[in-house]
Design a protein around this motif. Sequence first.
Motif, PDB file in Angstrom:
ATOM      1  N   THR A 147     -11.040  22.980  57.398  1.00  0.00           N
ATOM      2  CA  THR A 147     -10.019  24.028  57.232  1.00  0.00           C
ATOM      3  C   THR A 147      -9.230  24.265  58.523  1.00  0.00           C
ATOM      4  O   THR A 147      -8.202  24.920  58.501  1.00  0.00           O
ATOM      5  CB  THR A 147     -10.658  25.351  56.773  1.00  0.00           C
ATOM      6  OG1 THR A 147     -11.756  25.635  57.622  1.00  0.00           O
ATOM      7  CG2 THR A 147     -11.107  25.281  55.333  1.00  0.00           C
ATOM      8  N   ASP A 148      -9.729  23.748  59.646  1.00  0.00           N
ATOM      9  CA  ASP A 148      -8.989  23.870  60.912  1.00  0.00           C
ATOM     10  C   ASP A 148      -8.036  22.697  61.108  1.00  0.00           C
ATOM     11  O   ASP A 148      -6.985  22.857  61.715  1.00  0.00           O
ATOM     12  CB  ASP A 148      -9.955  23.878  62.099  1.00  0.00           C
ATOM     13  CG  ASP A 148     -10.873  25.072  62.076  1.00  0.00           C
ATOM     14  OD1 ASP A 148     -10.353  26.192  62.182  1.00  0.00           O
ATOM     15  OD2 ASP A 148     -12.088  24.880  61.930  1.00  0.00           O
ATOM     16  N   LEU A 149      -8.437  21.538  60.637  1.00  0.00           N
ATOM     17  CA  LEU A 149      -7.731  20.320  61.060  1.00  0.00           C
ATOM     18  C   LEU A 149      -7.009  19.558  59.948  1.00  0.00           C
ATOM     19  O   LEU A 149      -6.136  18.738  60.235  1.00  0.00           O
ATOM     20  CB  LEU A 149      -8.727  19.363  61.743  1.00  0.00           C
ATOM     21  CG  LEU A 149      -9.466  19.930  62.961  1.00  0.00           C
ATOM     22  CD1 LEU A 149     -10.509  18.945  63.455  1.00  0.00           C
ATOM     23  CD2 LEU A 149      -8.499  20.260  64.081  1.00  0.00           C
ATOM     24  N   VAL A 150      -7.369  19.802  58.696  1.00  0.00           N
ATOM     25  CA  VAL A 150      -6.766  18.985  57.619  1.00  0.00           C
ATOM     26  C   VAL A 150      -6.017  19.872  56.625  1.00  0.00           C
ATOM     27  O   VAL A 150      -6.625  20.726  55.969  1.00  0.00           O
ATOM     28  CB  VAL A 150      -7.857  18.178  56.863  1.00  0.00           C
ATOM     29  CG1 VAL A 150      -7.200  17.228  55.873  1.00  0.00           C
ATOM     30  CG2 VAL A 150      -8.723  17.417  57.826  1.00  0.00           C
ATOM     31  N   PRO A 151      -4.699  19.682  56.503  1.00  0.00           N
ATOM     32  CA  PRO A 151      -3.958  20.455  55.494  1.00  0.00           C
ATOM     33  C   PRO A 151      -4.464  20.117  54.084  1.00  0.00           C
ATOM     34  O   PRO A 151      -4.913  18.983  53.845  1.00  0.00           O
ATOM     35  CB  PRO A 151      -2.508  19.980  55.658  1.00  0.00           C
ATOM     36  CG  PRO A 151      -2.457  19.188  56.894  1.00  0.00           C
ATOM     37  CD  PRO A 151      -3.830  18.749  57.227  1.00  0.00           C
ATOM     38  N   VAL A 152      -4.361  21.067  53.185  1.00  0.00           N
ATOM     39  CA  VAL A 152      -4.919  20.883  51.839  1.00  0.00           C
ATOM     40  C   VAL A 152      -4.354  19.627  51.171  1.00  0.00           C
ATOM     41  O   VAL A 152      -5.086  18.861  50.555  1.00  0.00           O
ATOM     42  CB  VAL A 152      -4.636  22.132  50.971  1.00  0.00           C
ATOM     43  CG1 VAL A 152      -5.111  21.917  49.537  1.00  0.00           C
ATOM     44  CG2 VAL A 152      -5.334  23.343  51.563  1.00  0.00           C
ATOM     45  N   ARG A 153      -3.047  19.395  51.329  1.00  0.00           N
ATOM     46  CA  ARG A 153      -2.434  18.268  50.618  1.00  0.00           C
ATOM     47  C   ARG A 153      -2.912  16.905  51.145  1.00  0.00           C
ATOM     48  O   ARG A 153      -2.709  15.886  50.496  1.00  0.00           O
ATOM     49  CB  ARG A 153      -0.906  18.362  50.685  1.00  0.00           C
ATOM     50  CG  ARG A 153      -0.339  18.168  52.055  1.00  0.00           C
ATOM     51  CD  ARG A 153       1.151  18.409  52.128  1.00  0.00           C
ATOM     52  NE  ARG A 153       1.583  18.487  53.513  1.00  0.00           N
ATOM     53  CZ  ARG A 153       1.894  17.437  54.235  1.00  0.00           C
ATOM     54  NH1 ARG A 153       1.852  16.251  53.711  1.00  0.00           N
ATOM     55  NH2 ARG A 153       2.265  17.572  55.502  1.00  0.00           N
ATOM     56  N   LEU A 154      -3.516  16.893  52.348  1.00  0.00           N
ATOM     57  CA  LEU A 154      -3.969  15.618  52.922  1.00  0.00           C
ATOM     58  C   LEU A 154      -5.488  15.416  52.838  1.00  0.00           C
ATOM     59  O   LEU A 154      -6.020  14.480  53.410  1.00  0.00           O
ATOM     60  CB  LEU A 154      -3.534  15.518  54.387  1.00  0.00           C
ATOM     61  CG  LEU A 154      -2.031  15.403  54.648  1.00  0.00           C
ATOM     62  CD1 LEU A 154      -1.762  15.301  56.142  1.00  0.00           C
ATOM     63  CD2 LEU A 154      -1.451  14.191  53.942  1.00  0.00           C
ATOM     64  N   ARG A 155      -6.163  16.314  52.130  1.00  0.00           N
ATOM     65  CA  ARG A 155      -7.638  16.228  52.150  1.00  0.00           C
ATOM     66  C   ARG A 155      -8.165  14.978  51.470  1.00  0.00           C
ATOM     67  O   ARG A 155      -9.162  14.404  51.899  1.00  0.00           O
ATOM     68  CB  ARG A 155      -8.238  17.497  51.551  1.00  0.00           C
ATOM     69  CG  ARG A 155      -8.105  18.608  52.573  1.00  0.00           C
ATOM     70  CD  ARG A 155      -8.877  19.825  52.302  1.00  0.00           C
ATOM     71  NE  ARG A 155      -8.530  20.793  53.354  1.00  0.00           N
ATOM     72  CZ  ARG A 155      -8.573  22.089  53.218  1.00  0.00           C
ATOM     73  NH1 ARG A 155      -8.952  22.611  52.064  1.00  0.00           N
ATOM     74  NH2 ARG A 155      -8.242  22.879  54.215  1.00  0.00           N
ATOM     75  N   GLY A 156      -7.491  14.561  50.397  1.00  0.00           N
ATOM     76  CA  GLY A 156      -7.908  13.317  49.737  1.00  0.00           C
ATOM     77  C   GLY A 156      -7.755  12.136  50.676  1.00  0.00           C
ATOM     78  O   GLY A 156      -8.634  11.274  50.787  1.00  0.00           O
ATOM     79  N   TRP A 157      -6.638  12.125  51.409  1.00  0.00           N
ATOM     80  CA  TRP A 157      -6.382  11.003  52.320  1.00  0.00           C
ATOM     81  C   TRP A 157      -7.315  11.018  53.530  1.00  0.00           C
ATOM     82  O   TRP A 157      -7.736   9.967  54.012  1.00  0.00           O
ATOM     83  CB  TRP A 157      -4.917  11.014  52.781  1.00  0.00           C
ATOM     84  CG  TRP A 157      -3.992  10.652  51.666  1.00  0.00           C
ATOM     85  CD1 TRP A 157      -3.091  11.459  51.043  1.00  0.00           C
ATOM     86  CD2 TRP A 157      -3.903   9.384  50.999  1.00  0.00           C
ATOM     87  NE1 TRP A 157      -2.443  10.777  50.035  1.00  0.00           N
ATOM     88  CE2 TRP A 157      -2.921   9.510  49.996  1.00  0.00           C
ATOM     89  CE3 TRP A 157      -4.565   8.171  51.153  1.00  0.00           C
ATOM     90  CZ2 TRP A 157      -2.583   8.460  49.143  1.00  0.00           C
ATOM     91  CZ3 TRP A 157      -4.239   7.120  50.311  1.00  0.00           C
ATOM     92  CH2 TRP A 157      -3.249   7.264  49.318  1.00  0.00           C
ATOM     93  N   SER A 158      -7.616  12.231  54.049  1.00  0.00           N
ATOM     94  CA  SER A 158      -8.543  12.277  55.195  1.00  0.00           C
ATOM     95  C   SER A 158      -9.915  11.770  54.758  1.00  0.00           C
ATOM     96  O   SER A 158     -10.559  10.994  55.471  1.00  0.00           O
ATOM     97  CB  SER A 158      -8.635  13.692  55.761  1.00  0.00           C
ATOM     98  OG  SER A 158      -9.398  14.522  54.923  1.00  0.00           O
ATOM     99  N   ALA A 159     -10.338  12.178  53.568  1.00  0.00           N
ATOM    100  CA  ALA A 159     -11.635  11.709  53.052  1.00  0.00           C
ATOM    101  C   ALA A 159     -11.611  10.196  52.855  1.00  0.00           C
ATOM    102  O   ALA A 159     -12.602   9.511  53.135  1.00  0.00           O
ATOM    103  CB  ALA A 159     -11.939  12.422  51.737  1.00  0.00           C
ATOM    104  N   ALA A 160     -10.469   9.681  52.395  1.00  0.00           N
ATOM    105  CA  ALA A 160     -10.352   8.233  52.174  1.00  0.00           C
ATOM    106  C   ALA A 160     -10.466   7.480  53.501  1.00  0.00           C
ATOM    107  O   ALA A 160     -11.131   6.439  53.584  1.00  0.00           O
ATOM    108  CB  ALA A 160      -9.027   7.921  51.498  1.00  0.00           C
ATOM    109  N   LEU A 161      -9.844   8.021  54.541  1.00  0.00           N
ATOM    110  CA  LEU A 161      -9.902   7.356  55.852  1.00  0.00           C
ATOM    111  C   LEU A 161     -11.318   7.393  56.438  1.00  0.00           C
ATOM    112  O   LEU A 161     -11.796   6.396  56.986  1.00  0.00           O
ATOM    113  CB  LEU A 161      -8.921   8.030  56.821  1.00  0.00           C
ATOM    114  CG  LEU A 161      -7.461   7.614  56.671  1.00  0.00           C
ATOM    115  CD1 LEU A 161      -6.570   8.475  57.558  1.00  0.00           C
ATOM    116  CD2 LEU A 161      -7.279   6.145  57.045  1.00  0.00           C
TER     117      LEU A 161
END
Lengths: 423, 306
Positions: A147-161
């Motif tokens: 919640t500090d570092l990843v915007p909600v719309r990018l959470r799928g992509w951060s998890a994918a990376l």
Amino acid sequence: MHSNVTSRIEIRLLNRIRDIPVALGFLLFVAMMASGYYYNLTFVQLGLEDFGARLLGLPSAAVARDMALLALATCGVALLVGYWMWKKGVGRRFRLKLQLSCGIVALQAGLTFICPLIENEAEFLLWLAGASLALGVGVPVMFSMTTDLVPVRLRGWSAALVTSLAYCAAAGFSSEWQFEAFRRNSLFLLLAGLPAIGWLAFSRHPWLDALATQHLLPQFASGRFRRGGVSRKQFWGFIIAMFGIYFVDSLGFMRLLKTPLYMESAWQSPDFNIRLFIAATHVIGAMAAGALYSSLRLRSLFLWVFGIFALTHLQYSFHIRLEAESGVLSMPMLYALAVSLYTVLNFAIWADLSTPDTIPINAALGVALSGWTATFLSTGLALAWGDALSLERHIQVVDSLAMVLFLALLILSILPTRKTETA
Amino acid sequence: MKHARLLMLLVSLSLLLTACDSDGLYQVTLITDGLHELDGNYPGDLLVLGGQAAIPPDASLRGSAHLVSGQLDVQGQIFGDVTLLGGELHFGPSARLGGNLNLGGGTYDPAPGSIIEGRTYTGSGISLPDFPEQDPPSLRSTLLRSLLNAILLGLTAIFLRRIYPGGVARVGQAAARHSLVSGSVGLLVGVVGISLLVTMAYTILLIPITLIGLVALGLAVVFGWVGLGVTVGRLAVQVLKLPLSPSTSAFFGTLAFALALGLLSSLPLVGGLLGIIVAAVGLGAVSLTRFGLQTFVPFDKADLAN
């Protein structure tokens, strides 16, 4: 006309420049989570089992029991720390979370370094207690940084990376699945990361101050599933589904791990191209899951995961029954695909069910209760079944379990949902 | 009218059955488990995947026997060939083999007195039918074939555009506007679908379902290409302001799309990958729209709309 276009370009450029700290924060999160997950995946789950059985000479039942104890202790510590963080509002204190992360990395580096000095089971248990402390604190602390570092719309992509990096490294570059190799790689990663995280945790920088306030922004604060309100039933439904997935995965994989035919023709193949193929499948699967995470209902993704697991184990049971003398690459490919899909879900959903205040306890409940407990209980069960059940029977049981979960979810997905729920 | 079309289609398909002939029936016996003894003059082939099969001295097998796993004990006569890939093959003293013996693996145990009338091939010595070597197709024939394929796809686009305009538009829209999601779903459907169909084929009984599934998968890919081609045609008409009817634009759009895809697919190294990606996008769009029956709205956007 020309000036309009120019001003639009300037605005976009300014937005991009302003987004650089956000992008760096995003990358920091991905790097930390990928390293942590790689450590858990290789050294903790596979390396410790090898250490107990091969180097300490413990019977498989004893190793199974010790690993189950590690799981339960980790789960307990994670829940306690998650509860404490929730009550004390630590979820909103980014700097404190970084300092705790630094402590965890230091503790893990120390524990990994001294591990070969262990000589008997009593020392091993003591070591596991230390490891469960580090892991248990790590779960709510690291996950709450979402919640500090990843915007909600990018959470799928951060998890994918995160998933791609961790599995790519684990599958592609770990031909030797032994404690010594896992320890060497993990120590390298921990010692390289320690100064960096130490600097981040204890220095002052405007960028870090900016990151520390990002959880106040609406695009970071309220997770995707918070919009329509999350029912308690829905939250526990996710925990049960994730528990089922982790359980099925580990129960099958820990037995396949003991079957040279399937490991030497896939994950532990001496042929780099085969390992590269599996690593690439992990990356493609994770990226597909990242793209689908925000576009499809989560039920569909869960159905895919259970369905692929059921199909994979069915293929393995056919293969075992035919007594084939060589492995088929389609089976580990499907396995890697399913694993990448659910790992992406696991890295994204707990934050999307939470606010900055509730993420520590939700992540602790989610990751510790479903992930850790299921993984290690099933690992323990797989080790215990290793002597009692034939390989074919074992895989058939796992297949049946995956099929039952798939059908149960299929029936649930037909039932009508509340309009406010978004999963 | 719709019923008449359906009836015509069924009648046309049923004509394919005339290709079947009662003399051409193929019979195979599959053994996967347990102990089985063949008696009398047994017709067809025998495939042993597990368990134990026995041909007693007074029994015979008209066809060939294939042993993949398990045991086969031959005391009687086999008119065809015997192929051993795995498991244990035992020829008793009264065994008589009319055809060849192919030994590719497993354990072979012949008793003195057993007769093999044909030849025995071991390992890589198994003779395979010769296929005449073909010259690589010339550039001209490749181009001609690509053009014919493109024209056929264009005609399919006209046909689908006329009978199912909404569905084609929905597939095209999903593929063009949500390419990443469509590609991801297409990849999953393709990889998992093919694996599932192959697994079903292993059961022998489900081979017809496998064939139907493969046809459905192929049709979905073609439908996806048509959706993309029709979208290309529609965009070209909009951008170039061409005075073309929807059917004409669908034909030329699909023609151009198919030719471009053929050209891209022939590129060295990346060509095959591009072909797979485009097929995945089309297949995913068809899956997301349930063969064009519903409009695909990404869940985050549908959620915001609520």
